[in-house]
Design a protein around this motif. Structure first.
Motif, PDB file in Angstrom:
ATOM      1  N   VAL A   1       0.811  -1.287  -0.193  1.00 30.38           N
ATOM      2  CA  VAL A   1       0.088   0.020   0.078  1.00 30.38           C
ATOM      3  C   VAL A   1       0.742   1.348   0.021  1.00 30.38           C
ATOM      4  CG1 VAL A   1      -1.612   1.516   1.433  1.00 30.38           C
ATOM      5  CG2 VAL A   1      -1.952  -1.212   1.062  1.00 30.38           C
ATOM      6  N   ALA A   2       2.018   1.485   0.627  1.00 31.86           N
ATOM      7  CA  ALA A   2       2.791   2.442   1.090  1.00 31.86           C
ATOM      8  C   ALA A   2       3.537   2.820  -0.595  1.00 31.86           C
ATOM      9  CB  ALA A   2       3.758   2.420   2.116  1.00 31.86           C
ATOM     10  N   ALA A   3       3.891   1.795  -0.973  1.00 26.62           N
ATOM     11  CA  ALA A   3       4.662   1.764  -2.305  1.00 26.62           C
ATOM     12  C   ALA A   3       3.863   2.228  -3.412  1.00 26.62           C
ATOM     13  CB  ALA A   3       5.245   0.549  -2.775  1.00 26.62           C
ATOM     14  N   MET A   4       2.496   1.815  -3.309  1.00 27.39           N
ATOM     15  CA  MET A   4       1.468   2.363  -4.254  1.00 27.39           C
ATOM     16  C   MET A   4       1.053   3.783  -4.199  1.00 27.39           C
ATOM     17  SD  MET A   4       0.126   1.177  -7.131  1.00 27.39           S
ATOM     18  CE  MET A   4      -1.233   1.902  -8.334  1.00 27.39           C
ATOM     19  N   LEU A   5       0.969   4.022  -2.849  1.00 25.21           N
ATOM     20  CA  LEU A   5       0.655   5.625  -2.771  1.00 25.21           C
ATOM     21  C   LEU A   5       1.819   6.430  -3.020  1.00 25.21           C
ATOM     22  CD1 LEU A   5      -0.872   5.006   0.742  1.00 25.21           C
ATOM     23  CD2 LEU A   5      -2.094   5.411  -1.146  1.00 25.21           C
ATOM     24  N   LEU A   6       2.992   6.156  -2.804  1.00 26.47           N
ATOM     25  CA  LEU A   6       3.954   6.872  -3.445  1.00 26.47           C
ATOM     26  C   LEU A   6       4.199   6.951  -4.827  1.00 26.47           C
ATOM     27  CD1 LEU A   6       6.737   8.263  -3.363  1.00 26.47           C
ATOM     28  CD2 LEU A   6       7.924   6.174  -3.267  1.00 26.47           C
ATOM     29  N   LEU A   7       3.615   5.853  -5.476  1.00 26.95           N
ATOM     30  CA  LEU A   7       3.774   5.841  -7.054  1.00 26.95           C
ATOM     31  C   LEU A   7       2.570   6.975  -7.591  1.00 26.95           C
ATOM     32  CD1 LEU A   7       3.375   2.490  -9.124  1.00 26.95           C
ATOM     33  CD2 LEU A   7       2.161   4.688  -9.650  1.00 26.95           C
TER      34      LEU A   7
END
Length: 636
Positions: free
Chosen positions: A139-145
């Motif tokens: 979730v964190a990586a997708m939000l940064l994306l």
């Protein structure tokens, strides 16, 4: 197309704290991974809490963003200097606009429901704490994306999603099939990532920056050839993440991971990244009509390929995976249409997030009740035993086939109608895809919940616990009402306009238009055929061999065979040639020279005998040769 509003620097209010949406799940992942087994008893609760907290922050940010005028809803929150100095000076910031906040709400909202569902689904897994750590990381990586304000930040999130997907797909790494699936997803996505990296390199070379603001604002100043190269390179990256042709082969194998992972990847995170990339880079594709045309062709080809694959799968999760390929194909098709298609693409992405998550989690509920069985030929007659799962899955099924007034009817049919105006050929191909969708999704629904029970003797179907059924109920609400809320009155198109631009003429999606009626008729034919073959007729326990087309679909349209023939085998030959050249060429030259020197020195060493008479004889012979040579030269 009207240009999007200018980006406004912003650091105050709740928007200034939007970085918490990323930091909270990232913190959860760090605590669960570094805390070790000391966090086992409450780790799953922390994972859920961090995802829910991120969702709460996202909702507050969304309402604060709505408080600004339409043309002021593009805010950048500067965080720190990411790569300072030199010509590449990247400042890391977050871009809050209607496009990014739509993704943030989907990722955190649906993602949180999947977290909650996982409490029940993974209740007996000894590594549950690690599973929730990986979910938080995903979730964190997708939000940064989706929140980064530049292509490099997007790339960091892009690679983070790739890492998290590898960890989650291969979570049950004791299974060789799961380990192989994780490696396959990782490698195939690296191919796409090379395209994305190339696109970013060309963007920096062309514009001197990789920030969205100046790049997209000045895209029209670059040559069409350069924009085409950038567009095609970015599309290659999008094809990898969103499982579009020709990089689709990893998606069906990814079903080896736990079912909540499938829901997260297919509904709210990974496969939506490619659509986001294309829509975010809209001005580039507007200036490169060839690249935009390729986007639409890839979308149509994939929506048909995914639908055909779905018709022949008996594994319930793989049938849904083929469906994901197809539905993302519709989104890519709409994204290639330009501003007129952006709203339909993202609206269908959001609606799909609800009904596909509902169906994947519903499939997990069925597996939970059937001893982890995935073969639909061993299901049947489950509706009376699992009323909630049947009802919520049924609403998702009706939404995806485009049943009138449900979510998919508004979003997918909107894509078809917009495509018809752009290209009738592509439009009718999309209609055919809708008909195939009606067939294979009905086949899946009838084989699973209706007909005579075909259970194994040790199966005792039962409804899942409330912690798993309540997320299904909430997701089904979005499956019913989400599409109408977004599409009616061009509400979502007006909302997105500050981020993606506004078309010169707003489309008016008309229910029961000619294209809509044709789509409904084709879908009805597909549903009727599925009912005759799988709803009313008895389903054989063993799948018949079928025609060539059936075998073709079962083998995923020979995608793996094609990749093996075109890339893997030539790669092996190239490797063997390189090894041969290294062994016989480089090593042969080095070893041969060493042998020559060693052999020569060995022979010369024999001249040094240590006997004085030998040296005296050598001197005498040498002197005789010199005298003889002098006489010969003197007489010439």
């Amino acid at each position: 197309m009207e240009t999007a509003a200018e980006i406004v620097q912003h650091s105050g209010g709740v928007i200034g704290l939007s970085w918490l949406t990323i930091a909270l799940p990232l913190l959860g992942a760090a605590i669960l991974l570094l805390g070790g087994r000391r966090t086992d008893r409450w780790g799953h609760l922390l994972g859920v809490a961090m995802s829910l907290a991120s969702f709460v922050v996202a909702v507050i940010v969304f309402f604060e963003l709505l408080g600004f005028g339409a043309d002021e809803r593009r805010r950048v929150v500067e965080l720190y200097d990411f790569l300072p100095g030199g010509t590449l000076d990247v400042k890391m910031g977050l871009l809050l606009d209607p496009l990014s906040i739509s993704f943030v709400l989907l990722i955190t909202g649906v993602g949180s429901l999947i977290h909650i569902y996982s409490i029940g689904y993974m209740a007996h897994d000894p590594n549950r704490r690690r599973f929730f750590a990986y979910l938080n990381l995903f979730v964190a990586a997708m939000l940064l994306l989706v929140l980064a304000d530049n292509y490099l930040g997007l790339y960091v999130g892009w690679e983070g999603v790739g890492l998290a997907s590898y960890l989650l797909i291969g979570f049950w790494q004791h299974k060789p099939s799961a380990a192989a699936a994780a490696k396959k997803a990782f490698i195939v996505n690296r191919v796409g990532d090379m395209g994305l990296a190339l696109g970013i390199f060309v963007i920096f070379t062309t514009f001197g920056t990789i920030a969205y603001g100046p790049v997209l604002a000045n895209a029209s100043q670059a040559s069409q050839g350069t924009l085409t190269l950038i567009g095609l390179a970015l599309l290659l990256g999008a094809c990898g993440k969103s499982a579009q042709l020709p990089l689709q082969s990893w998606l069906l194998d990814a079903m080896e991971g736990p079912t909540p992972v499938s829901a997260l990847i297919h509904a709210a995170t990974m496969v939506t990244a490619g659509v986001y990339l294309v829509v975010r880079s809209g001005p580039i594709y507007i200036g490169a009509p060839t690249a935009a045309l390729v986007v639409t062709i890839v979308g149509v080809a994939t929506l048909l390929a995914g639908a055909i694959i779905g018709t022949a799968k008996d594994d319930i999760k793989k049938a849904l995976a083929g469906s994901t390929m197809s539905q993302i194909g519709y989104m890519m098709l709409a994204a290639g249409l330009g501003p007129v298609g952006y709203a339909f693409a993202i609206a269908h992405l959001i609606a799909h997030g609800f009904f596909k998550a509902s169906m994947f989690l519903g499939a997990g509920s069925v597996m939970h009740a059937m001893n982890d069985e995935v073969d639909m030929r061993k299901f049947g007659g489950l509706a009376p035993k699992m009323r909630i799962t049947w009802a919520t899955f049924g609403l998702g099924y009706l939404a995806i086939i485009g049943f009138p007034l449900l979510s998919g009817y508004w979003t997918k049919d909107g894509i078809i109608e917009a495509t018809m105006e752009h290209s009738p050929i592509l439009g009718w191909l999309a209609v055919i895809g809708a008909g195939i969708t009606g067939f294979y999704m009905s086949r899946l629904f009838f084989m699973t919940f209706h007909g005579k029970p075909r259970w194994e003797k040790d199966a005792h179907p039962h409804e899942s616990p409330a912690v798993m059924t309540w997320p299904l109920i909430l997701l089904s609400i979005g499956s019913v009402f989400g599409g109408a809320f977004l599409i009616m009155g061009n509400r979502f198109m007006e909302f997105l306009a500050p981020a993606v631009g506004r078309p010169k003429e707003l489309p008016h999606f008309a229910p029961f238009s000619v294209a809509g009626v044709a789509t409904l008729a084709v879908v009805a034919v597909g549903v009727a055929y599925a009912w005759l073959k799988y709803g009313r007729a008895e389903v054989p326990a063993v799948a018949p061999r079928g025609s060539f087309l059936t075998v073709f679909a079962r083998r995923d349209l020979y995608g793996d065979a094609i990749n093996e023939a075109l890339f893997m085998r030539p790669g092996q030959w190239l490797t063997r040639l390189a090894v041969f050249f290294d062994n016989r060429g480089v090593d042969g030259l080095v070893n041969g020279l060493a042998a020559l020197i060693g052999g020569t020195s060995g022979r010369l060493r024999r001249v040094q005998t240590g006997f004085v008479r030998s040296y005296a004889m050598s001197i005498f012979l040498g002197a005789a040769l010199l005298v003889g040579a002098w006489f010969v030269v003197g007489n010439l």
